[in-house]
Design a protein around this motif. Sequence first.
Motif, PDB file in Angstrom:
ATOM      1  N   LEU A   1       0.825  -1.212   0.000  1.00 14.53           N
ATOM      2  CA  LEU A   1       0.000   0.000   0.000  1.00 14.53           C
ATOM      3  C   LEU A   1       0.857   1.259   0.000  1.00 14.53           C
ATOM      4  O   LEU A   1       0.542   2.244  -0.660  1.00 14.53           O
ATOM      5  CB  LEU A   1      -0.931   0.004   1.211  1.00 14.53           C
ATOM      6  CG  LEU A   1      -2.029  -1.067   1.206  1.00 14.53           C
ATOM      7  CD1 LEU A   1      -2.805  -1.027   2.510  1.00 14.53           C
ATOM      8  CD2 LEU A   1      -2.972  -0.871   0.022  1.00 14.53           C
TER       9      LEU A   1
ATOM     10  N   ARG B   1      -5.951   9.840   3.099  1.00  8.03           N
ATOM     11  CA  ARG B   1      -6.725   9.124   2.093  1.00  8.03           C
ATOM     12  C   ARG B   1      -6.709   7.631   2.427  1.00  8.03           C
ATOM     13  O   ARG B   1      -5.663   7.069   2.775  1.00  8.03           O
ATOM     14  CB  ARG B   1      -6.112   9.353   0.708  1.00  8.03           C
ATOM     15  CG  ARG B   1      -6.874   8.640  -0.413  1.00  8.03           C
ATOM     16  CD  ARG B   1      -6.358   9.024  -1.804  1.00  8.03           C
ATOM     17  NE  ARG B   1      -4.989   8.591  -1.997  1.00  8.03           N
ATOM     18  CZ  ARG B   1      -3.960   9.435  -2.191  1.00  8.03           C
ATOM     19  NH1 ARG B   1      -4.177  10.735  -2.202  1.00  8.03           N
ATOM     20  NH2 ARG B   1      -2.743   8.976  -2.367  1.00  8.03           N
ATOM     21  N   VAL B   2      -7.895   7.020   2.293  1.00  5.82           N
ATOM     22  CA  VAL B   2      -8.028   5.596   2.619  1.00  5.82           C
ATOM     23  C   VAL B   2      -7.437   4.775   1.476  1.00  5.82           C
ATOM     24  O   VAL B   2      -7.890   4.853   0.339  1.00  5.82           O
ATOM     25  CB  VAL B   2      -9.496   5.211   2.844  1.00  5.82           C
ATOM     26  CG1 VAL B   2      -9.617   3.712   3.111  1.00  5.82           C
ATOM     27  CG2 VAL B   2     -10.087   6.009   4.010  1.00  5.82           C
ATOM     28  N   LEU B   3      -6.420   3.962   1.816  1.00  7.09           N
ATOM     29  CA  LEU B   3      -5.799   3.087   0.822  1.00  7.09           C
ATOM     30  C   LEU B   3      -6.393   1.682   0.848  1.00  7.09           C
ATOM     31  O   LEU B   3      -6.357   0.974  -0.164  1.00  7.09           O
ATOM     32  CB  LEU B   3      -4.290   2.999   1.056  1.00  7.09           C
ATOM     33  CG  LEU B   3      -3.481   4.292   0.901  1.00  7.09           C
ATOM     34  CD1 LEU B   3      -1.998   3.989   1.112  1.00  7.09           C
ATOM     35  CD2 LEU B   3      -3.708   4.916  -0.465  1.00  7.09           C
ATOM     36  N   PHE B   4      -6.928   1.286   2.012  1.00  8.08           N
ATOM     37  CA  PHE B   4      -7.454  -0.077   2.148  1.00  8.08           C
ATOM     38  C   PHE B   4      -8.576  -0.050   3.174  1.00  8.08           C
ATOM     39  O   PHE B   4      -8.454   0.549   4.250  1.00  8.08           O
ATOM     40  CB  PHE B   4      -6.348  -1.034   2.618  1.00  8.08           C
ATOM     41  CG  PHE B   4      -6.781  -2.475   2.742  1.00  8.08           C
ATOM     42  CD1 PHE B   4      -6.736  -3.320   1.652  1.00  8.08           C
ATOM     43  CD2 PHE B   4      -7.237  -2.981   3.957  1.00  8.08           C
ATOM     44  CE1 PHE B   4      -7.133  -4.652   1.762  1.00  8.08           C
ATOM     45  CE2 PHE B   4      -7.626  -4.302   4.070  1.00  8.08           C
ATOM     46  CZ  PHE B   4      -7.574  -5.145   2.973  1.00  8.08           C
ATOM     47  N   ALA B   5      -9.679  -0.713   2.864  1.00 10.95           N
ATOM     48  CA  ALA B   5     -10.813  -0.824   3.789  1.00 10.95           C
ATOM     49  C   ALA B   5     -11.561  -2.106   3.434  1.00 10.95           C
ATOM     50  O   ALA B   5     -12.443  -2.098   2.573  1.00 10.95           O
ATOM     51  CB  ALA B   5     -11.718   0.395   3.710  1.00 10.95           C
TER      52      ALA B   5
ATOM     53  N   VAL C   1      -8.499  -0.979   8.179  1.00 10.09           N
ATOM     54  CA  VAL C   1      -8.461   0.272   7.417  1.00 10.09           C
ATOM     55  C   VAL C   1      -7.040   0.793   7.458  1.00 10.09           C
ATOM     56  O   VAL C   1      -6.415   0.855   8.527  1.00 10.09           O
ATOM     57  CB  VAL C   1      -9.429   1.318   7.993  1.00 10.09           C
ATOM     58  CG1 VAL C   1      -9.243   2.662   7.284  1.00 10.09           C
ATOM     59  CG2 VAL C   1     -10.863   0.850   7.878  1.00 10.09           C
TER      60      VAL C   1
ATOM     61  N   ALA D   1     -14.522   3.772   2.753  1.00 11.93           N
ATOM     62  CA  ALA D   1     -14.218   2.890   1.627  1.00 11.93           C
ATOM     63  C   ALA D   1     -12.900   3.326   1.013  1.00 11.93           C
ATOM     64  O   ALA D   1     -12.418   4.447   1.231  1.00 11.93           O
ATOM     65  CB  ALA D   1     -15.326   2.935   0.588  1.00 11.93           C
ATOM     66  N   GLU D   2     -12.311   2.406   0.283  1.00  8.93           N
ATOM     67  CA  GLU D   2     -11.029   2.703  -0.363  1.00  8.93           C
ATOM     68  C   GLU D   2     -11.177   3.923  -1.259  1.00  8.93           C
ATOM     69  O   GLU D   2     -12.135   4.051  -2.026  1.00  8.93           O
ATOM     70  CB  GLU D   2     -10.576   1.495  -1.171  1.00  8.93           C
ATOM     71  CG  GLU D   2      -9.207   1.651  -1.802  1.00  8.93           C
ATOM     72  CD  GLU D   2      -8.761   0.404  -2.528  1.00  8.93           C
ATOM     73  OE1 GLU D   2      -7.972   0.543  -3.496  1.00  8.93           O
ATOM     74  OE2 GLU D   2      -9.196  -0.704  -2.140  1.00  8.93           O
ATOM     75  N   GLY D   3     -10.226   4.857  -1.146  1.00  9.05           N
ATOM     76  CA  GLY D   3     -10.240   6.077  -1.940  1.00  9.05           C
ATOM     77  C   GLY D   3     -10.848   7.265  -1.229  1.00  9.05           C
ATOM     78  O   GLY D   3     -10.680   8.407  -1.679  1.00  9.05           O
TER      79      GLY D   3
END
Length: 356
Positions: free
Chosen positions: A219, A285-289, A299, A320-322
């Motif tokens: 990631l 920023r969410v890279l993984f969820a 997360v 959520a991712e993104g």
Amino acid sequence: MVTAAGGQEPGRPRDLDELRALIARLNAETAEVSALAGDLLGRAARTRLELQLQAARVAEAETALATTRAEIADTEASLQVLEVSLAEAGRALRRRLAAMASYSRHGYLRLLLAVDRGAEPVAALRLLRYLVRRDAEVIAGYRDARDSLESRRSDLAGQQVAARNWVDAEATRRVDLDRARREQRRVLADLEVRRRRLLERTQVLGEKEARLGRLLEVLAAEGGSALDGVPIQEFRGALAWPAAGRVTVGFGPRRDPTYGTSVPHNGVEIEVAQGTAVNAIYRGRVLFAAPFQDLGFAVVVEHPGRALTLYANLSALEVAEGDVVGLNAIVGRSDGRLYFEIRIDRQPQDPREWLL
């Protein structure tokens, strides 16, 4: 506010507990089992020596019993010989006493006829009297010896009973020790099975930890362009904890002191109430969820300053991712044991040095 604690009561692990908190507990349990096994091995060694000593004691008691029996047999034989000698001496004394009585009745005539030709009658009488006294002394000596042997036989009979009881007691003790040794062997075998299972479990959890670490590496590599804004490093030591709770497992690898096995622990475990909101400690920023294998929901958030934060063991996701999240934004709900990790330039950091 999160307070540190020295540990918690062991419970039934769920999800991410099998990753980090359980690794720590398993290592501690493995060390405990090893200590128990070591102590039991020491006791087994002592029991083995005690068995050897007990065997010697049994042999000693049996030898003492055999010696006593032999002395009793010798005493009985001596008494039999003495009884024969005493009987012979009694018969001899009775003959001489009868002769003296005969001399008394018939006077010198009988004495003169009883002695050899040319012998002195008075000397013959003196000899007869001497023989009577001697026979009486011999009989008295025999009787004293018989009384002594009878007393010795009685003493030896008591010693034989004591020796037999001694043999029985030592034999019982040896049986008890042998039973204890068998029980120790059984417990040692059980502990060895348990130790192996713990080591295998620790190895499995270590592999899961390594997979999670590889996920973060991927990631971080795929995060794209650096995020704009003030780097998270500017707020080191002033960031809020992701949830209020109690730190149960701290940062740093866990090493088994007996077997030398080490499992990395790159974050902290926080005990919180189930359903507690878990907040992002900084904007990003969410890279993984998503669920991560069998480790529950996780997360990963990327922050300015080439930083990543991981929030795992979640019961539900709120992002959520993104997604771009702000400071203290809710990323999910805890399942009771929140795992939290910070990485700067892919290097794990001790969260307690970053959070207030």
